[in-house]
Motif scaffolding. Structure first.
Motif, PDB file in Angstrom:
ATOM      1  N   ALA A 145     135.755  -0.580  34.460  1.00  0.00           N
ATOM      2  CA  ALA A 145     135.930  -1.602  33.512  1.00  0.00           C
ATOM      3  C   ALA A 145     136.382  -3.248  34.105  1.00  0.00           C
ATOM      4  O   ALA A 145     135.890  -4.221  33.877  1.00  0.00           O
ATOM      5  N   THR A 146     136.848  -3.126  35.216  1.00  0.00           N
ATOM      6  CA  THR A 146     137.403  -4.411  35.987  1.00  0.00           C
ATOM      7  C   THR A 146     136.062  -5.091  36.538  1.00  0.00           C
ATOM      8  O   THR A 146     136.102  -6.427  36.599  1.00  0.00           O
ATOM      9  N   LEU A 147     135.231  -4.417  36.978  1.00  0.00           N
ATOM     10  CA  LEU A 147     133.920  -4.793  37.687  1.00  0.00           C
ATOM     11  C   LEU A 147     132.769  -5.184  36.640  1.00  0.00           C
ATOM     12  O   LEU A 147     131.967  -6.073  36.790  1.00  0.00           O
ATOM     13  N   ALA A 148     133.091  -4.636  35.482  1.00  0.00           N
ATOM     14  CA  ALA A 148     131.998  -4.932  34.421  1.00  0.00           C
ATOM     15  C   ALA A 148     131.660  -6.345  34.043  1.00  0.00           C
ATOM     16  O   ALA A 148     130.558  -6.761  33.738  1.00  0.00           O
ATOM     17  N   PRO A 149     132.589  -7.257  33.817  1.00  0.00           N
ATOM     18  CA  PRO A 149     132.282  -8.500  33.604  1.00  0.00           C
ATOM     19  C   PRO A 149     131.323  -9.135  34.621  1.00  0.00           C
ATOM     20  O   PRO A 149     130.571 -10.104  34.261  1.00  0.00           O
ATOM     21  N   ARG A 150     131.508  -8.526  35.721  1.00  0.00           N
ATOM     22  CA  ARG A 150     130.642  -9.379  36.689  1.00  0.00           C
ATOM     23  C   ARG A 150     129.373  -8.711  37.024  1.00  0.00           C
ATOM     24  O   ARG A 150     128.288  -9.332  37.497  1.00  0.00           O
ATOM     25  N   TYR A 151     129.205  -7.216  36.919  1.00  0.00           N
ATOM     26  CA  TYR A 151     128.182  -6.490  37.355  1.00  0.00           C
ATOM     27  C   TYR A 151     127.404  -5.875  35.875  1.00  0.00           C
ATOM     28  O   TYR A 151     126.623  -4.925  36.056  1.00  0.00           O
ATOM     29  N   GLY A 152     127.983  -6.054  34.592  1.00  0.00           N
ATOM     30  CA  GLY A 152     127.149  -5.678  33.610  1.00  0.00           C
ATOM     31  C   GLY A 152     127.591  -4.689  32.703  1.00  0.00           C
ATOM     32  O   GLY A 152     128.498  -4.035  33.049  1.00  0.00           O
ATOM     33  N   ARG A 153     127.324  -4.549  31.692  1.00  0.00           N
ATOM     34  CA  ARG A 153     127.606  -3.648  30.396  1.00  0.00           C
ATOM     35  C   ARG A 153     127.736  -2.155  30.925  1.00  0.00           C
ATOM     36  O   ARG A 153     128.472  -1.318  30.445  1.00  0.00           O
ATOM     37  N   PRO A 154     126.622  -1.702  31.697  1.00  0.00           N
ATOM     38  CA  PRO A 154     126.555  -0.426  32.027  1.00  0.00           C
ATOM     39  C   PRO A 154     127.846  -0.004  32.736  1.00  0.00           C
ATOM     40  O   PRO A 154     128.258   1.322  32.527  1.00  0.00           O
ATOM     41  N   LEU A 155     128.693  -0.874  33.514  1.00  0.00           N
ATOM     42  CA  LEU A 155     130.027  -0.408  34.012  1.00  0.00           C
ATOM     43  C   LEU A 155     130.941  -0.083  32.865  1.00  0.00           C
ATOM     44  O   LEU A 155     131.766   0.573  33.040  1.00  0.00           O
ATOM     45  N   ALA A 156     130.842  -1.073  32.043  1.00  0.00           N
ATOM     46  CA  ALA A 156     131.966  -0.886  30.791  1.00  0.00           C
ATOM     47  C   ALA A 156     131.779   0.413  30.059  1.00  0.00           C
ATOM     48  O   ALA A 156     132.759   1.046  29.723  1.00  0.00           O
ATOM     49  N   TRP A 157     130.316   0.839  29.808  1.00  0.00           N
ATOM     50  CA  TRP A 157     130.165   1.841  29.242  1.00  0.00           C
ATOM     51  C   TRP A 157     130.615   3.201  30.095  1.00  0.00           C
ATOM     52  O   TRP A 157     131.135   4.079  29.716  1.00  0.00           O
ATOM     53  N   ALA A 158     130.334   3.112  31.465  1.00  0.00           N
ATOM     54  CA  ALA A 158     130.749   4.100  32.255  1.00  0.00           C
ATOM     55  C   ALA A 158     132.337   4.257  32.261  1.00  0.00           C
ATOM     56  O   ALA A 158     132.889   5.479  32.138  1.00  0.00           O
ATOM     57  N   GLY A 159     133.017   3.174  32.190  1.00  0.00           N
ATOM     58  CA  GLY A 159     134.311   3.122  32.057  1.00  0.00           C
ATOM     59  C   GLY A 159     135.001   3.845  30.844  1.00  0.00           C
ATOM     60  O   GLY A 159     135.823   4.408  30.924  1.00  0.00           O
ATOM     61  N   LEU A 160     134.394   3.586  29.622  1.00  0.00           N
ATOM     62  CA  LEU A 160     134.651   4.139  28.391  1.00  0.00           C
ATOM     63  C   LEU A 160     134.507   5.648  28.404  1.00  0.00           C
ATOM     64  O   LEU A 160     135.514   6.643  28.247  1.00  0.00           O
ATOM     65  N   VAL A 161     133.497   6.098  29.019  1.00  0.00           N
ATOM     66  CA  VAL A 161     133.307   7.639  29.316  1.00  0.00           C
ATOM     67  C   VAL A 161     134.181   8.252  30.038  1.00  0.00           C
ATOM     68  O   VAL A 161     134.868   9.316  29.857  1.00  0.00           O
ATOM     69  N   LEU A 162     134.485   7.648  31.139  1.00  0.00           N
ATOM     70  CA  LEU A 162     135.630   7.992  32.221  1.00  0.00           C
ATOM     71  C   LEU A 162     136.958   8.135  31.588  1.00  0.00           C
ATOM     72  O   LEU A 162     137.684   8.901  31.744  1.00  0.00           O
ATOM     73  N   LEU A 163     137.307   7.182  30.790  1.00  0.00           N
ATOM     74  CA  LEU A 163     138.461   7.173  30.004  1.00  0.00           C
ATOM     75  C   LEU A 163     138.731   8.156  29.290  1.00  0.00           C
ATOM     76  O   LEU A 163     139.897   8.647  29.313  1.00  0.00           O
ATOM     77  N   VAL A 164     137.707   8.574  28.465  1.00  0.00           N
ATOM     78  CA  VAL A 164     137.786   9.684  27.436  1.00  0.00           C
ATOM     79  C   VAL A 164     137.910  11.011  28.450  1.00  0.00           C
ATOM     80  O   VAL A 164     138.769  11.881  27.863  1.00  0.00           O
ATOM     81  N   LEU A 165     137.074  11.062  29.285  1.00  0.00           N
ATOM     82  CA  LEU A 165     137.097  12.195  30.043  1.00  0.00           C
ATOM     83  C   LEU A 165     138.563  12.438  30.774  1.00  0.00           C
ATOM     84  O   LEU A 165     138.997  13.540  30.781  1.00  0.00           O
ATOM     85  N   GLY A 166     139.000  11.467  31.188  1.00  0.00           N
ATOM     86  CA  GLY A 166     140.307  11.285  31.856  1.00  0.00           C
ATOM     87  C   GLY A 166     141.387  11.903  30.809  1.00  0.00           C
ATOM     88  O   GLY A 166     142.489  12.770  31.412  1.00  0.00           O
TER      89      GLY A 166
END
Length: 309
Positions: A145-166
């Motif tokens: 999620a920290t890197l998403a603003p720089r490297y794109g929305r896919p990282l934001a979605w990956a962060g959300l999936v990982l957040l729920v899994l965590g």
């Protein structure tokens, strides 16, 4: 080389990764409140220890394969993942986006390699280290999620999936946790609250991406932060009721949750617009810094005496 003849820094136990986590998150917190020189010193210490532990990890995997396989099955192995993500977050705050991205890849590869083996070997009546299955996963969520603003929305979605899994993994660890550790643990019982704090930080980082503007993520983040603060209060009362002042390497697993809870409060304050969380976070950061100094003193004193750290 015989471990008894080796210098202390060459035979650090796997849980020493918690020292990188504790020092790294303290650096992040100090950056958020202003004293950047001290923050950079902490970052330098965390980076140096990370390199040292990476060297130990490589030497163990190449020279003592059986020992490495036994270590890789245990929750402390996941400190390698969590520590790498915390360093990645600090690198991102320095503007070192490519370095942070490389650390994200390293952490993700380690997570994929280590987590299944750790999950297969989890038992019941576990110490607080069991919550590292959540912490490592949420560390990836935070850095993504920290890197998403720089490297794109896919990282934001990956962060959300990982957040729920965590959070799912947190429930699994909670079921396995031996609650007697609250009053008897040597330090890692604090990870029970720290795992929720890093989950709240993940929520704050996702809110900051601007990808989600609804109330569900904001409300969920506040609930998780509230639960982490409740754990903080319970564990603090347990420490006062039954003091355990002797140094133990597991005390780094106390310092990390203290620092993470402070950073979570500071970050959620900004992302969710709740002003009173900022002064609370500053107070908690001061407590975390004091705990870091005491634990570092214990480490230096024990190492200088020639005893295993």
């Amino acid at each position: 080389m015989d471990d008894r003849a080796a210098p202390w820094w060459a035979v650090l136990p796997p849980v020493a990764g918690a020292a990188v986590m504790a020092t790294g998150i303290l650096s992040v917190g100090l950056h958020l409140v202003g004293p950047d020189v001290v923050s950079l010193v902490a970052f330098g210490l965390a980076g140096a220890l990370w390199i040292l532990l990476a060297g130990d990890f490589a030497a163990l995997s190449l020279g003592r394969r059986r020992d490495w396989e036994a270590w890789a099955d245990t929750p402390p192995a996941l400190t390698a993942v969590a520590a790498t993500t915390i360093l990645g977050v600090r690198c991102s705050l320095l503007g070192w986006g490519p370095v942070a991205l490389v650390l994200l890849v390293i952490a993700a590869v380690a997570w994929v390699a280590l987590l299944p083996a750790v999950l297969r070997h989890l038992g019941h009546r576990m110490p607080g280290g069991a919550f590292l299955i959540c912490v490592a996963t949420e560390g990836l969520a935070v850095l993504s999620a920290t890197l998403a603003p720089r490297y794109g929305r896919p990282l934001a979605w990956a962060g959300l999936v990982l957040l729920v899994l965590g959070l799912v993994l947190y429930v699994d660890a909670l079921v396995r946790f031996d609650f007697r550790q609250v009053v008897a643990g040597a330090g890692d019982q604090w990870v029970a609250g720290g795992a929720l704090a890093i989950s709240a930080l993940g929520g704050a980082k996702l809110l900051a991406t601007g990808v989600w503007t609804g109330e569900v993520l904001r409300t969920g983040t506040l609930v998780v932060l509230g639960l982490s603060l409740l754990w903080y209060a319970v564990l603090l009362v347990a420490e006062v009721a039954r003091p355990r002042p002797a140094y133990d390497m597991l005390r780094w697993a106390t310092v990390f949750p203290l620092g993470m809870t402070a950073v979570a409060c500071l970050s959620v304050s900004d992302a969710a617009g709740i002003g009173w969380l900022d002064p609370l976070g500053r107070v908690l950061l001061g407590i975390a810094a004091a705990a870091w100094l005491l634990t570092a003193y214990g480490l230096v004193r024990q190492a200088s005496s020639g005893r295993p750290v």
